[in-house]
Motif scaffolding. Structure first.
Motif, mmCIF file in Angstrom:
data_model
loop_
_atom_site.group_PDB
_atom_site.id
_atom_site.type_symbol
_atom_site.label_atom_id
_atom_site.label_comp_id
_atom_site.label_asym_id
_atom_site.label_seq_id
_atom_site.Cartn_x
_atom_site.Cartn_y
_atom_site.Cartn_z
ATOM 1 N N GLY A 71 0.893 -1.300 0.128
ATOM 2 C CA GLY A 71 0.108 -0.044 0.081
ATOM 3 C C GLY A 71 0.857 1.270 -0.078
ATOM 4 N N PRO A 72 0.462 2.400 -0.509
ATOM 5 C CA PRO A 72 1.218 3.596 -0.583
ATOM 6 C C PRO A 72 1.263 4.258 0.824
ATOM 7 N N ALA A 73 0.642 3.685 1.731
ATOM 8 C CA ALA A 73 0.893 4.384 3.169
ATOM 9 C C ALA A 73 0.261 3.281 3.975
ATOM 10 N N GLU A 127 -1.685 3.085 6.734
ATOM 11 C CA GLU A 127 -2.783 3.083 6.889
ATOM 12 C C GLU A 127 -3.969 2.746 5.757
ATOM 13 N N GLU A 128 -3.385 2.923 4.673
ATOM 14 C CA GLU A 128 -3.919 2.582 3.318
ATOM 15 C C GLU A 128 -3.987 0.692 3.358
ATOM 16 N N ASP A 129 -2.770 0.588 3.602
ATOM 17 C CA ASP A 129 -2.512 -1.053 3.661
ATOM 18 C C ASP A 129 -3.295 -1.809 4.484
ATOM 19 N N MET A 130 -3.424 -1.224 5.719
ATOM 20 C CA MET A 130 -4.313 -1.805 6.844
ATOM 21 C C MET A 130 -5.885 -1.729 6.384
ATOM 22 N N ALA A 131 -6.182 -0.653 5.765
ATOM 23 C CA ALA A 131 -7.749 -0.344 5.484
ATOM 24 C C ALA A 131 -7.957 -1.629 4.388
ATOM 25 N N LEU A 132 -7.095 -1.661 3.419
ATOM 26 C CA LEU A 132 -7.397 -2.627 2.323
ATOM 27 C C LEU A 132 -7.482 -4.167 2.841
ATOM 28 N N ALA A 133 -6.481 -4.234 3.856
ATOM 29 C CA ALA A 133 -6.592 -5.683 4.299
ATOM 30 C C ALA A 133 -7.849 -5.982 4.931
ATOM 31 N N ASN A 134 -8.341 -5.007 5.766
ATOM 32 C CA ASN A 134 -9.434 -5.271 6.675
ATOM 33 C C ASN A 134 -10.642 -5.280 5.740
ATOM 34 N N THR A 135 -10.834 -4.482 4.843
ATOM 35 C CA THR A 135 -11.677 -4.772 3.811
ATOM 36 C C THR A 135 -11.720 -6.059 3.018
ATOM 37 N N ALA A 136 -10.624 -6.645 2.819
ATOM 38 C CA ALA A 136 -10.353 -7.739 2.071
ATOM 39 C C ALA A 136 -11.026 -9.014 3.110
ATOM 40 N N LEU A 137 -10.619 -8.916 4.527
ATOM 41 C CA LEU A 137 -11.104 -9.570 5.364
ATOM 42 C C LEU A 137 -12.735 -9.677 5.549
ATOM 43 N N ASP A 138 -13.065 -8.599 5.575
ATOM 44 C CA ASP A 138 -14.585 -8.421 5.662
ATOM 45 C C ASP A 138 -15.452 -9.165 4.482
ATOM 46 N N LEU A 139 -14.869 -9.093 3.287
ATOM 47 C CA LEU A 139 -15.388 -9.316 2.140
ATOM 48 C C LEU A 139 -15.291 -11.050 2.024
ATOM 49 N N ILE A 140 -14.038 -11.577 2.403
ATOM 50 C CA ILE A 140 -13.955 -12.995 2.409
ATOM 51 C C ILE A 140 -14.641 -13.605 3.605
ATOM 52 N N GLY A 141 -14.720 -12.667 4.843
ATOM 53 C CA GLY A 141 -15.907 -13.417 5.725
ATOM 54 C C GLY A 141 -17.356 -13.433 5.227
ATOM 55 N N GLN A 142 -17.578 -12.431 4.273
ATOM 56 C CA GLN A 142 -18.902 -12.565 3.742
ATOM 57 C C GLN A 142 -19.081 -13.432 2.959
ATOM 58 N N ALA A 143 -18.065 -13.847 2.082
ATOM 59 C CA ALA A 143 -18.217 -14.917 0.965
ATOM 60 C C ALA A 143 -18.296 -16.434 1.655
ATOM 61 N N ARG A 144 -17.895 -16.472 2.807
ATOM 62 C CA ARG A 144 -17.800 -17.754 3.785
ATOM 63 C C ARG A 144 -19.254 -17.977 4.044
ATOM 64 N N LEU A 145 -19.979 -16.831 4.325
ATOM 65 C CA LEU A 145 -21.552 -17.209 4.676
ATOM 66 C C LEU A 145 -22.012 -17.508 3.546
ATOM 67 N N TRP A 146 -22.106 -16.676 2.544
ATOM 68 C CA TRP A 146 -22.730 -17.238 1.242
ATOM 69 C C TRP A 146 -22.553 -18.387 0.708
ATOM 70 N N TYR A 168 -3.206 2.951 -7.565
ATOM 71 C CA TYR A 168 -3.973 3.122 -6.572
ATOM 72 C C TYR A 168 -5.413 3.645 -7.007
ATOM 73 N N ALA A 169 -5.154 4.502 -8.122
ATOM 74 C CA ALA A 169 -6.695 5.156 -8.381
ATOM 75 C C ALA A 169 -7.668 3.956 -9.111
ATOM 76 N N ASP A 170 -7.195 3.027 -9.760
ATOM 77 C CA ASP A 170 -8.025 1.881 -10.355
ATOM 78 C C ASP A 170 -8.514 1.135 -9.029
ATOM 79 N N THR A 171 -7.758 0.887 -8.071
ATOM 80 C CA THR A 171 -8.166 0.269 -7.160
ATOM 81 C C THR A 171 -9.163 0.977 -6.380
ATOM 82 N N LEU A 172 -9.082 2.160 -6.144
ATOM 83 C CA LEU A 172 -10.110 2.864 -5.302
ATOM 84 C C LEU A 172 -11.360 3.289 -6.089
#
Length: 251
Positions: A30-32, A34-53, A92-96
């Motif tokens: 990540g470029p910073a 804070e951003e590295d951690m934010a993307l990792a947390n978002t990924a964890l949320d999404l993967i957790g949701q995938a498990r439920l589905w 990072y623009a594409d990702t965001l």
């Protein structure tokens, strides 16, 4: 009806899993911090949701397949995610921008699913939308911050929006699976979400000084039916490597 519900659940799970996998590619890069951690947390949320589905999909299918089976033992043509989420991270623009376009749609969808006639779908959606509310708040804020930032950040955000726009139409397209789910009250008309989505985008993009692409632009489709871009195979090759190389491997 059972097969239609299975396909519908796989679409929900695959969207979350594939985007979560894409975001993990930024971990440590990540470029910073804070951003590295934010993307990792978002990924964890999404993967957790995938498990439920996926867990519910296995129950509906009734063949004993688990969340791991759905994630690691299917080929690209068996995945039902929208084309948007499998697009490469780019800069990072594409990702965001990819994240914002998905988040804004995702929250509207989950809000609708929270009122589903299927209590299990409604429960998963209600839990997930709490997480996605934060995802959208963050991605929208970053789009405004960079779109209305320096000339270079503005240029990159506008380019990312223009490049990704062709993948957004599929989010609102309907087929026999969606029609069957609408008929039994699992979900309302997907097309009805589009006007709310456009209105939300217009406000955010105006604040970001970005031009909203035309509504009648040509759109890519096919991911929901298993027709994916060339990027999907590479994504799965990385994500599924350990299970494919060592079948039945357990930690």
């Amino acid at each position: 009806m059972r097969d239609h519900k299975l396909q519908f659940l796989l679409r929900l799970g695959d969207n979350a899993l594939v985007l979560g996998q894409r975001l993990t590619e930024w971990v440590g890069k990540g470029p910073a911090l804070e951003e590295d951690m934010a993307l990792a947390n978002t990924a964890l949320d999404l993967i957790g949701q995938a498990r439920l589905w996926f867990t519910y999909a296995g129950e509906v299918e009734g063949k004993g397949r688990t969340e791991d089976d759905f994630a690691y033992l299917r080929d690209a043509h068996e995945f039902r995610n929208a084309l948007l989420v499998e697009q490469p991270n780019g800069d990072y623009a594409d990702t965001l921008m990819r994240q914002y376009l998905f988040d804004s749609w995702h929250l509207l969808l989950l809000d609708a699913l929270a009122g589903s006639s299927d209590e299990q779908i409604a429960g998963i959606a209600d839990k997930a939308r709490k997480e996605v509310t934060y995802h959208l708040r963050r991605s929208a804020g970053m789009v405004v911050r960079l779109g209305d930032g320096t000339p270079e950040s503005h240029r990159r955000m506008q380019r990312a929006l223009d490049d990704l726009w062709m993948y957004t139409g599929e989010l609102f397209s309907t087929d026999e699976v969606d029609t069957a789910m609408q008929a039994c009250g699992v979900i309302g008309e997907l097309a009805q979400l589009r006007s709310a989505w456009r209105e939300q985008l217009a406000g955010t993009l105006s604040a970001a000084t970005l031009a909203l692409p035309p509504d009648d632009a040509w759109m890519q489709r096919g991911g929901k039916q298993g027709r994916h871009s060339e990027h999907m195979g590479f994504l799965l090759a990385e994500m599924q490597f350990m299970q494919r190389a060592y079948p039945g491997l357990q930690w």
